[in-house]
Design an enzyme around this catalytic site. Structure first.
Site, PDB file in Angstrom:
ATOM      1  N   ASP A 204     -21.684  -1.485 -10.282  1.00  0.00           N
ATOM      2  CA  ASP A 204     -22.966  -1.410 -10.992  1.00  0.00           C
ATOM      3  C   ASP A 204     -23.273  -2.748 -11.669  1.00  0.00           C
ATOM      4  OD1 ASP A 204     -25.157   0.328 -11.978  1.00  0.00           O
ATOM      5  OD2 ASP A 204     -24.332  -0.152 -13.944  1.00  0.00           O
ATOM      6  N   GLU A 247     -24.202  -3.885  -6.537  1.00  0.00           N
ATOM      7  CA  GLU A 247     -25.597  -3.990  -6.943  1.00  0.00           C
ATOM      8  C   GLU A 247     -25.760  -5.396  -7.520  1.00  0.00           C
ATOM      9  OE1 GLU A 247     -28.744  -1.645  -9.803  1.00  0.00           O
ATOM     10  OE2 GLU A 247     -26.794  -2.138 -10.613  1.00  0.00           O
TER      11      GLU A 247
END
Ligand code: NOJ
Length: 586
Positions: A204, A247
């Site tokens: 993330d 990401e």
């Protein structure tokens, strides 16, 4: 990781939010029991790897991205034992599992933060980023990621008597990655889940993780990418063929850096993959740039933006892969398109203000964006699956699920999976008021109309089409690892390209418009149909052994010197497409 272990280069990924997928115990919230029961479905859908969104203990104020314990399963989703059963059953079916690794920040309820705020001498104080006073000039580059929901990246904590830094919500304090203890914690977390058999992590906010947090001297990393390199080494040491799937939504000129490079060249400066050697940071990057330009191409009904983005994307080092998607579980972010491109996308796909979010995104699912037009939906996914990289779906894409714009913010696209026309869409047996989120009911996208059960028995359904597409994609490693070459065609609405590898070559042609058209391509061998219904025929015979010169001396520039099967005309219906294989080596 050796070549044979690069399973992710040719795998279909499927994102699941456990709480919205299937409720096994009837309390209204999805759980591992329900998910495990649906593994046969996933197997028949033909996906290779499940990405589980955060399922860890959490106050759940940001859909689980506010973690308060990295080593567990939130009670609402079951137990760690249920996770292990799920992972084992997935493995038995040949389905891999990657889990979200949310270590840019924690929840403010995480014991580390609680201790850090209560005791300035705590060893956890320096796990976070603090300031005595607010900065005089807020850093314009490091503003809140969710404008309109947060005003500042600094919030005051009464107990700590100091401001703490948070790029996301105020209840998600950023971890201080410059602190070696924090990096050790990250390794421990990865080690734990690798022991439980996961095939890697969706990292993330990788970009923000290695940023100079708050612009402070104390958080500046000497070698920001060294953090990611270190994580990769650890995963390779402990995880066999496990991967990091990141990401990293960064500017095109920095994007390639997240792949890393074993030759010391940075992907952003290199011309070719060969100059880079093997990647030594993230194995896979979520391809946000391709997403935005692909959606622009759909909005304009022209192939130009696809050509543009293929030029913009940096070369990948060996073993580096893109994860291509059309929609994910957040807003569809078009912020990296030029201003006029953003406006075109908004006008075409989010005409109402209510469909937009954060000034840069769309909070709709793809099917309603494309007016539920089955031909156009298939065109969009066929194109996606044919582009260099590996495809990613979000649960529900495969049946054309819609959204619920009455729900706040990004929640609009996070409604429960629609399994059947039964109560609560077959998602849960709880009272409808108990559901984690309401199911989409009534109208074109309601569960009464759009559901797995109805599509399962219908050979013409989107679900059945996706099952075939997923399997076909597995048979086309050229798309995963091959070189991409854009082919010249006359009609600007048509995108034609070829993916070439040692395995063979796949040629794909897509009509982005709703008016029928045709495209003529020089091919090096007779085409065999792989996908799509476009009729094709030879319109110029082969040259009888003399290759058609196109500048490379090869027919269609494929590298197959001397081979020529003449020119072939493809008749493309509205949103028509076709994939063919021309000459397979193995
Ligand atoms: C990215 C996730 O995709 C998003 O849903 C979340 O809000 C932020 N990271 C914060 O963790």
């Amino acid at each position: 990781m050796g070549t044979k272990d690069r399973w992710y280069e040719n795998a279909t990924f499927y994102a699941i939010d456990v709480e919205a997928f299937a409720d096994g115990d009837g309390d209204g919230v999805g759980d591992f029991e329900g998910l495990t029961d649906r593994l046969d479905y996933l197997e028949s859908l033909g996906i290779d790897c499940v990405w589980l969104l955060p399922f860890y203990p959490s106050p759940n104020r940001d859909n689980g991205y506010d973690v308060m314990d990295y080593y567990g399963v939130d009670d609402r989703h079951g137990t760690l034992g249920d996770f292990v059963e799920f992972a084992r059953e997935a493995d038995r079916r040949g389905i891999r599992v990657i889990v979200d690794l949310v270590v840019n920040h924690t929840s403010d309820q995480h014991p580390w933060f609680r201790k850090a705020r209560e005791d300035p001498d705590s060893e956890y104080r320096d796990y976070y980023v603090w300031r005595e006073d607010l900065p005089e000039d807020p850093d314009p580059v490091r503003g809140p990621v969710f404008p309109g929901e947060e005003d500042s990246v600094w919030s005051y904590d009464e107990a700590a008597e100091a401001f703490y830094y948070h790029r996301f919500y105020h209840f998600q304090p950023d971890l201080n990655i410059a602190n070696p203890e924090v990096r050790e914690e990250i390794r421990k977390i990865m080690g734990f889940w690798l022991e439980l058999g996961v095939s890697g992590f969706r990292v993330d906010a990788a970009t923000l993780m290695i940023d100079n947090k708050g612009g402070l001297e104390s958080t500046r990393l000497d070698d920001p990418h060294g953090v990611l390199r270190d994580m990769r080494h650890f995963v390779e040491r402990r995880g066999d063929d496990a991967i990091l799937f990141a990401e990293a939504d960064d500017a095109p000129e920095h994007l390639g850096d997240y792949f890393g490079s074993t030759t010391g060249r940075q992907p952003s400066n290199a011309e070719t993959a060969a100059e880079l050697g093997e990647g030594d940071e993230m194995n896979v990057l979520l391809n946000f740039l391709l997403d935005a330009y692909l959606v622009l191409a759909l909005a304009e009904r022209e192939a130009g933006p696809i050509r543009d983005v293929l030029d913009l994307l940096p070369p990948r080092p060996e073993g580096g892969q893109w994860a291509n998607f059309l929609r994910n579980y957040d807003e569809l972010n078009v912020g990296r398109l030029p201003e006029d491109g953003q406006q075109k996308v908004f006008e075409a796909f989010a005409p109402d203000e209510d469909m937009r979010i954060y000034g840069r995104g769309i909070r709709r699912r793809l099917a309603p964006m494309l007016d539920g037009d089955p031909d156009r939906i298939r065109l969009a996914y066929s194109l996606l699956y044919s582009l260099p990289g590996t495809p990613l779906l979000v649960y529900g894409d495969e049946i054309g699920m819609g959204d619920d714009l009455d729900l706040p913010g990004r929640t609009a696209v996070r409604t429960p999976m629609q399994w059947s026309g039964e109560r609560n869409a077959g998602f849960s047996t709880a009272d409808s008021g108990e559901l984690v989120r309401p199911v989409v009911s009534g109208g074109e996208y309601g569960y009464e109309t759009v559901n797995v059960a109805a599509q399962r028995g219908d050979p013409d359904s989107l679900l059945q089409w996706f099952s075939r597409l997923n399997r076909l994609r597995g048979e086309c490693p050229e798309i995963g690892t091959g070189d991409c070459e854009v082919l010249d065609v006359d009609d600007p609405a048509v995108f034609a390209h070829r993916m070439v590898s040692d395995h063979g070559r796949v040629v794909a042609v897509h009509n982005l418009d709703d008016r029928p058209t045709e495209a003529t391509l020089d091919l090096v061998a007779e085409p065999d149909r792989l996908l799509g219904e476009a009729a094709f025929e030879q319109v110029r015979p082969d040259s009888g052994g003399t290759a058609v010169a196109d500048g490379n001396g090869d027919a269609d520039g494929s590298g197959a010197a001397g081979a020529d099967a003449g020119a072939w005309r493809f008749e493309l219906d509205r949103y028509g497409f076709c994939w063919v294989r021309v000459e397979q080596h193995v």
